[in-house]
Design a protein around this motif. Structure first.
Motif, mmCIF file in Angstrom:
data_model
loop_
_atom_site.group_PDB
_atom_site.id
_atom_site.type_symbol
_atom_site.label_atom_id
_atom_site.label_comp_id
_atom_site.label_asym_id
_atom_site.label_seq_id
_atom_site.Cartn_x
_atom_site.Cartn_y
_atom_site.Cartn_z
ATOM 1 N N ASN A 41 -22.301 17.635 10.262
ATOM 2 C CA ASN A 41 -21.126 16.869 10.680
ATOM 3 C C ASN A 41 -20.129 16.671 9.542
ATOM 4 N N ASP A 42 -20.520 17.082 8.308
ATOM 5 C CA ASP A 42 -19.570 17.082 7.193
ATOM 6 C C ASP A 42 -18.687 18.319 7.214
ATOM 7 N N LEU A 43 -19.069 19.302 8.023
ATOM 8 C CA LEU A 43 -18.318 20.549 8.117
ATOM 9 C C LEU A 43 -17.484 20.542 9.391
ATOM 10 N N ARG A 44 -16.185 20.766 9.246
ATOM 11 C CA ARG A 44 -15.324 20.884 10.415
ATOM 12 C C ARG A 44 -15.402 22.325 10.904
ATOM 13 N N MET A 45 -16.118 22.542 11.993
ATOM 14 C CA MET A 45 -16.376 23.897 12.470
ATOM 15 C C MET A 45 -15.567 24.251 13.715
ATOM 16 N N ASP A 46 -14.469 23.516 13.931
ATOM 17 C CA ASP A 46 -13.671 23.743 15.136
ATOM 18 C C ASP A 46 -12.742 24.939 15.022
ATOM 19 N N ASN A 47 -12.485 25.428 13.818
ATOM 20 C CA ASN A 47 -11.387 26.368 13.638
ATOM 21 C C ASN A 47 -11.790 27.810 13.365
ATOM 22 N N GLN A 48 -12.958 28.017 12.767
ATOM 23 C CA GLN A 48 -13.352 29.393 12.475
ATOM 24 C C GLN A 48 -14.000 30.040 13.696
ATOM 25 N N TRP A 49 -13.501 31.226 14.052
ATOM 26 C CA TRP A 49 -14.064 32.043 15.129
ATOM 27 C C TRP A 49 -14.934 33.089 14.458
ATOM 28 N N PHE A 86 -18.775 38.927 15.492
ATOM 29 C CA PHE A 86 -20.058 39.474 15.943
ATOM 30 C C PHE A 86 -21.130 38.383 16.025
ATOM 31 N N THR A 87 -20.754 37.250 16.592
ATOM 32 C CA THR A 87 -21.630 36.084 16.648
ATOM 33 C C THR A 87 -21.510 35.424 18.014
ATOM 34 N N PRO A 88 -22.629 35.006 18.608
ATOM 35 C CA PRO A 88 -22.526 34.172 19.813
ATOM 36 C C PRO A 88 -22.067 32.771 19.407
ATOM 37 N N ASN A 89 -20.770 32.535 19.450
ATOM 38 C CA ASN A 89 -20.202 31.303 18.906
ATOM 39 C C ASN A 89 -20.696 30.046 19.623
ATOM 40 N N ARG A 90 -20.888 30.124 20.940
ATOM 41 C CA ARG A 90 -21.357 28.938 21.670
ATOM 42 C C ARG A 90 -22.760 28.544 21.197
ATOM 43 N N SER A 91 -23.596 29.552 20.988
ATOM 44 C CA SER A 91 -24.945 29.290 20.497
ATOM 45 C C SER A 91 -24.898 28.741 19.075
ATOM 46 N N PHE A 92 -24.024 29.317 18.246
ATOM 47 C CA PHE A 92 -23.946 28.885 16.853
ATOM 48 C C PHE A 92 -23.566 27.411 16.748
ATOM 49 N N GLN A 93 -22.643 26.968 17.585
ATOM 50 C CA GLN A 93 -22.218 25.576 17.519
ATOM 51 C C GLN A 93 -23.379 24.616 17.787
ATOM 52 N N LYS A 94 -24.336 25.043 18.603
ATOM 53 C CA LYS A 94 -25.489 24.202 18.907
ATOM 54 C C LYS A 94 -26.507 24.186 17.769
ATOM 55 N N ASP A 95 -26.546 25.285 16.989
ATOM 56 C CA ASP A 95 -27.544 25.399 15.919
ATOM 57 C C ASP A 95 -26.901 26.130 14.743
ATOM 58 N N PRO A 96 -26.033 25.455 13.958
ATOM 59 C CA PRO A 96 -25.282 26.122 12.885
ATOM 60 C C PRO A 96 -26.193 26.638 11.783
ATOM 61 N N ARG A 97 -25.792 27.791 11.245
ATOM 62 C CA ARG A 97 -26.523 28.402 10.133
ATOM 63 C C ARG A 97 -25.500 28.640 9.018
ATOM 64 N N VAL A 98 -25.511 27.750 8.031
ATOM 65 C CA VAL A 98 -24.442 27.728 7.030
ATOM 66 C C VAL A 98 -25.043 27.859 5.634
ATOM 67 N N PHE A 99 -24.567 28.849 4.874
ATOM 68 C CA PHE A 99 -24.997 29.023 3.494
ATOM 69 C C PHE A 99 -23.979 28.378 2.549
ATOM 70 N N VAL A 100 -24.495 27.769 1.502
ATOM 71 C CA VAL A 100 -23.611 27.129 0.518
ATOM 72 C C VAL A 100 -23.825 27.670 -0.892
ATOM 73 N N ALA A 101 -24.882 28.450 -1.099
ATOM 74 C CA ALA A 101 -25.141 29.031 -2.415
ATOM 75 C C ALA A 101 -26.099 30.212 -2.256
ATOM 76 N N ALA A 102 -26.143 31.054 -3.311
ATOM 77 C CA ALA A 102 -27.068 32.187 -3.301
ATOM 78 C C ALA A 102 -27.402 32.569 -4.731
ATOM 79 N N ASP A 103 -28.628 33.036 -4.927
ATOM 80 C CA ASP A 103 -29.054 33.506 -6.242
ATOM 81 C C ASP A 103 -30.242 34.445 -6.062
#
Length: 446
Positions: free
Chosen positions: A4-12, A15-32
């Protein structure tokens, strides 16, 4: 970080089922290295090199530092009528790695643009040599060559033809696909041997139908990556080269996925011992950190284009094509550093060594599991194919993908296939974790 800290209303999302993603977001913030960090602090193994891109692993300091230095030196310059030093150096390195006389590099930003560029080169080259009637392209069923209208036209993805078919190029035909799901369900580090010549159709039906003198080029992926990692029959690519040579047809290899190490060599062209007239590249050339793609052409194509304009005024443009970001200095700096890193750490050879390890694990752990109908491993990539749910193609694989993600492994779902293509730095223990997680997910979803 909570979702809920991420405003996800604007990015489309692509190649993603967007309706499904909104219910179960998968968000990366770092990588190594081999791992991502998610928004909620979990570690996820990057089992797919982030879509075949990150061969050297994430957050590699030599690449990062090269980008920073370039930003402080020359951030951007146009590629039209001028150029930059890094573009020349990157082109020299790529041409030096490409086989034979593939020596001329046209830069763009992605594999999609590279495919469309290669098709335009083919048309322009034939026109320059007085054969402008050569304007038919031949692709292959289930082939993927990006999302431009040219790439979609020569590609053989049904979903593209369903929605965009009315706007695709009209003079295109397609070769038969290269997989027999019965005889070659299980392929491990070997090329399938067919009882028949899959290219008889090309010589006996497709070329006579259109007349070979009208065909500009054939474009194929050496290994069909996006469809689910399908390996060509033994001798197929050499035979295709021979047919193209016989009829004066250009051969284009789409090496966006296979290029820069995935098969243990610089290009699949090297692995199979077949040189195309053009090859397209992108993805791993910058380790995925900055968009860059391109086409490598033979000297013959370049010289033919230049020679046709030898009597034209000096200010005349020989090839009316390019992109705002062609040869972007920061992208090319990233490519130089990436290719240096691949060489210094001998990562192509490492990919060749780890490929059989991945294949062994996939075949031993997954064969015989519920709904598994095929496993294909070749180079450092492997796919398991699941029987589709009736009326819901792709649903079973998507559910397995989701299960793996929530247990810390990123696998790619492609239709009813699940594909691993890890960074070349992957360790045996990480492969065992990836494959074990996938096996458990297949059982749970069953």
């Amino acid at each position: 970080m909570a979702t809920n800290d991420l405003r996800m209303d604007n990015q489309w999302l692509p190649f993603t089922p967007n309706r499904s993603f909104q219910k179960d977001p998968r968000v990366f913030v770092a990588a190594d290295g081999m791992h991502f960090t998610t928004h909620d602090g979990r570690q996820v193994i990057d089992g797919i090199s982030s879509l075949w891109c990150v061969g050297a692993g994430h957050n590699r300091k030599p690449i990062n530092e090269a980008i920073k230095r370039q930003l402080d030196t020359l951030d951007y310059s146009t590629a039209f009528s001028v150029s930059n030093d890094k573009a020349f150096r990157a082109a020299e390195m790529i041409a030096g790695m490409a086989p034979g006389d593939l020596n001329k590099v046209l830069f763009c930003n992605s594999g999609s643009e590279a495919a469309d560029t290669a098709l335009k080169v083919a048309l322009a080259y034939h026109r320059a040599r007085g054969e402008g009637h050569r304007n038919i392209f031949i692709g292959r069923e289930k082939g993927y060559h990006g999302v431009g209208f040219g790439g979609m036209s020569v590609g053989g993805i049904p979903a593209n033809r369903k929605v965009y078919g009315a706007a695709l190029l009209p003079r295109v035909d397609h070769l038969r696909f290269i997989h027999d799901p019965v005889k070659h369900a299980y392929i491990h580090n070997t090329e399938p041997v067919w009882d028949e010549d899959l290219l008889i159709e090309l010589e006996n039906r497709i070329l006579p139908l259109h007349d070979p003198s009208n065909v500009a080029a054939v474009i194929v992926e050496p290994v069909a990556g996006s469809a689910g990692w399908y390996v060509p029959p033994q001798g197929y690519l050499k035979r295709l080269r021979e047919v193209c040579d016989k009829h004066g047809i250009l051969l284009i290899f789409d090496e966006v996925i296979t290029g820069f190490g995935r098969l243990g060599t610089a290009f699949a062209s090297d692995h199979y011992g077949v040189q195309p007239d053009m090859l397209t590249f992108a993805k791993a050339v910058t380790n995925g950190v900055f968009p860059l793609g391109g086409v490598v052409c033979t000297d013959r194509i370049y010289d033919g284009m230049m020679g046709a304009h030898s009597s034209a005024p000096d200010h005349a443009i020989e090839f009316f094509h390019g992109y705002t970001y062609s040869g972007h200095p920061v992208a090319c700096a990233a490519a130089i550093a990436t290719l240096d890193l691949f060489r210094e750490e001998n990562l192509f050879a490492r990919a060749g060594e780890m490929g059989p390890v991945l294949g062994d694990a996939m075949h031993s752990a997954l064969k015989g599991l519920p709904n598994v109908i095929g496993i294909r491993s070749y180079g450092l990539a492997a796919a398991v194919e699941l029987a589709p749910l009736a009326g819901l193609p792709g649903k079973r694989a998507f559910d397995v993908f989701m299960d793996c993600f929530h247990r810390g492994v990123l696998v790619r779902n492609a239709g009813d296939n699940l594909v691993f293509a890890p960074p070349y730095i992957v360790e045996k223990a990480q492969i065992e974790t990836m494959v074990g997680t996938l096996a458990d997910a297949i059982k749970r979803v069953a």
